[in-house]
Design a protein around this motif. Structure first.
Motif, short mmCIF file in Angstrom:
data_model
loop_
_atom_site.label_atom_id
_atom_site.label_comp_id
_atom_site.label_asym_id
_atom_site.label_seq_id
_atom_site.Cartn_x
_atom_site.Cartn_y
_atom_site.Cartn_z
N ALA A 146 0.85 -1.06 -0.07
CA ALA A 146 0.04 0.03 -0.18
C ALA A 146 0.89 1.19 0.10
O ALA A 146 0.53 2.34 -0.65
N TYR A 147 1.90 1.34 0.77
CA TYR A 147 2.76 2.57 0.85
C TYR A 147 3.51 2.70 -0.31
O TYR A 147 3.57 3.78 -0.88
N LEU A 148 3.95 1.48 -1.24
CA LEU A 148 4.43 1.74 -2.26
C LEU A 148 3.78 2.55 -3.46
O LEU A 148 4.30 3.33 -4.30
N GLU A 149 2.58 2.03 -3.55
CA GLU A 149 1.40 2.77 -4.45
C GLU A 149 1.39 4.26 -4.03
O GLU A 149 1.22 5.17 -4.70
N LEU A 154 2.85 10.47 -4.78
CA LEU A 154 3.59 11.44 -4.34
C LEU A 154 4.90 11.92 -5.16
O LEU A 154 5.15 13.03 -5.37
N VAL A 155 5.73 10.78 -5.35
CA VAL A 155 7.02 11.27 -6.08
C VAL A 155 6.61 11.65 -7.45
O VAL A 155 7.16 12.67 -7.85
N ALA A 179 9.14 0.28 2.55
CA ALA A 179 8.51 0.58 1.00
C ALA A 179 9.37 1.58 0.47
O ALA A 179 9.50 1.94 -0.61
N ILE A 180 9.74 2.86 1.27
CA ILE A 180 10.35 4.00 0.74
C ILE A 180 11.68 3.52 -0.06
O ILE A 180 12.03 4.01 -0.83
N ASP A 185 15.04 2.19 -4.55
CA ASP A 185 15.86 1.17 -5.28
C ASP A 185 15.45 0.75 -6.87
O ASP A 185 16.22 1.00 -7.77
N ARG A 186 13.96 0.71 -6.90
CA ARG A 186 13.46 0.38 -8.03
C ARG A 186 13.76 1.40 -9.13
O ARG A 186 13.37 1.08 -10.25
N HIS A 187 13.31 2.51 -8.77
CA HIS A 187 13.21 3.85 -9.59
C HIS A 187 14.39 4.58 -9.68
O HIS A 187 14.33 5.55 -10.26
N ASP A 188 15.68 4.32 -8.97
CA ASP A 188 16.90 4.81 -9.24
C ASP A 188 16.67 6.44 -8.71
O ASP A 188 17.05 7.41 -9.49
N VAL A 189 16.04 6.55 -7.71
CA VAL A 189 15.67 8.22 -7.19
C VAL A 189 15.83 8.11 -5.75
O VAL A 189 15.69 7.10 -5.09
N ARG A 190 16.12 9.43 -5.03
CA ARG A 190 16.29 9.16 -3.48
C ARG A 190 15.84 10.73 -3.08
O ARG A 190 16.36 11.75 -3.61
#
Length: 454
Positions: A146-149, A154-155, A179-180, A185-190
């Motif tokens: 749920a948090y991943l969605e 938000l991002v 989840a964060i 890691d999945r989207h190469d963003v931080r």
């Protein structure tokens, strides 16, 4: 830095009825929608954006998105779980536009958007049924999904940082933090991450029973911009806890209290003068880096808070302690002058034939009593091992850890999750809100696997 105030309070002032929440898009929705504040990002976007503008004009540096209940888990109460991503995306875009307009007006002072991630309406470390203490209405993995969605919306909508807030159950928060990291890691963003816990009353504990220091050590592994306290209490009641957090946390600290305690009508009476005066005292004492407001706080509260802390020096972040600390409901710090640390090994099917028999026979009440005896006998840590051929290790570990979590005298000490099977270790970690000890992982499967598990 100044955080905004109470979105919910401002929405209540709009006095919207059922039709006001529904708008045209949800006119035919099959469930009542009045009170679903987050939905207004879709049905009344102009109203939400104006609230953001009011807080910015009052002096806020950071806006929170109107997404406190925007997980599919919480939105299911309104049969809106399928719109979670859309609501988060729209909410982030609304706050982004408002913040950018304010930044454009004062180019030397940038405004930021924090994606609000609430704790959900479920608790992963407690049972809602006193007659079934091992029962849970939500799992770690369900929270993560749920948090991943929510994070995705938000991002994509343009937030500058993520803010899991009003944490009443540390296991829920750990799922959110997991989840964060998974999303990053999945989207190469931080992005920076700020967390905020709720101390429920003068016991100084969270709803799930942890002391503030135990809470901090449970999440200290995360890469955090800040840690703070919000909701439940007014600033006066928060004083000892903010002081303690400032002392123990090697991260920026935040405080956004309610406007006092609710009165008999559920309203908040603390004036902007009183709230800002107390928060200014905290700032002058060197306890804070970020200030704002929670329930009952209006733009006028934020205006006076911003004025009261203007020009005050931010807190200096302390150096992180090198002493190892672990936690159950309470913290265990191993210091150079500590006495012998005793690990209770009787809750180990490999080391206790009696405990193994109790678990195999499903006499779990007696098995929990063994753990109680270990703590009563002076154990500082409880070792739990379910590596036995006749047992489903992950299920047995989860069941037993959920049961001892309901026993405060046992749950106050850290757990040592003891297994040679990574699936069992992982299952255990997913149901412990404190900072556990893992016994053990090794380099047997190679360095890459070891680092991933660690």
């Amino acid at each position: 830095m100044v955080l905004d105030g109470a979105m919910g309070t401002m929405i209540q002032a709009l006095s919207l009825d059922e039709n006001g929440f529904r708008g045209e898009e949800f006119a035919g929705h099959g469930s009542p929608l009045e009170g679903c504040n987050d939905l207004l990002c879709l049905t009344r976007p102009g109203a939400i954006e104006r609230i953001h503008d009011e807080f910015l004009e009052a002096g806020a540096d950071i806006l929170e998105t109107n997404t406190f209940n925007s997980t599919s888990i919480s939105l299911a109460d309104y049969a809106l779980e399928g719109r979670a991503f859309d609501i988060n995306l729209a909410a982030a875009q609304l706050a982004r536009r408002a913040a950018d307009r304010a930044s454009d007006r004062t180019p030397d002072r940038r405004r930021f958007v924090a994606g609000s991630l609430g704790p959900t309406n479920r608790t992963a470390s407690m049972s809602p049924d006193v007659n079934n203490p091992g029962f849970r209405t939500i799992t770690f993995d369900e929270l993560v999904a749920a948090y991943l969605e929510q994070i995705g919306g938000l991002v994509e909508g343009g937030v500058d940082l993520l803010m899991p807030e009003t944490s009443f159950d540390t296991l829920n928060l750990k799922a959110c933090l997991f989840a964060i990291e998974e999303y990053f890691d999945r989207h190469d963003v931080r992005l920076p991450v700020s967390v905020s816990v709720t101390i429920t009353d003068n016991s100084g504990r969270t709803l799930s029973g942890q002391t503030l220091e135990a809470f901090w050590h449970s999440i200290a592994h995360a890469d955090l911009l800040s840690v703070g306290i919000n909701c439940a209490l007014g600033p006066t009641q928060m004083r000892p806890y903010i002081e303690e957090l400032s002392r123990i946390a090697p991260a920026f600290t935040s405080c956004h209290p309610n406007a006092g305690l609710p009165n008999a009508f559920g309203e908040y009476d603390e004036t902007p003068e009183d709230l800002s005066g107390t928060l200014a005292e905290f700032a002058r004492a060197g306890w804070l880096n970020i200030v704002g407001g929670c329930c009952g706080t209006t733009p006028e509260h934020i205006r006076q808070v911003a004025e009261s802390v203007a020009g005050l020096a931010p807190r200096v972040v302390p150096v992180e302690s090198e002493e190892p600390s672990f936690s159950g409901l309470e913290v265990l710090t191993v210091r150079a002058d500590s006495n012998l640390i005793m690990v209770g090994e009787r809750t180990n099917v490999s080391g206790s034939r009696r405990f193994a028999r109790l678990v195999r026979e499903n006499d779990l009440e007696s098995a929990v009593a063994v753990a109680q005896q270990q703590v009563d006998g002076g154990a500082n840590v409880i070792d739990v091992n379910m590596d036995e051929a006749l047992l489903d290790g992950p299920v047995a570990m989860t069941t037993f850890l959920n049961l001892i979590a309901a026993e405060p005298d046992v749950a106050r000490v850290p757990v040592m999750i003891d297994s040679s099977d990574w699936d069992v270790i992982e299952a255990g970690l997913k149901c412990v809100q404190g900072k556990a000890i893992v016994n053990s992982i090794s380099l047997k499967e190679g360095e890459a696997s070891f680092l991933e598990q660690a």
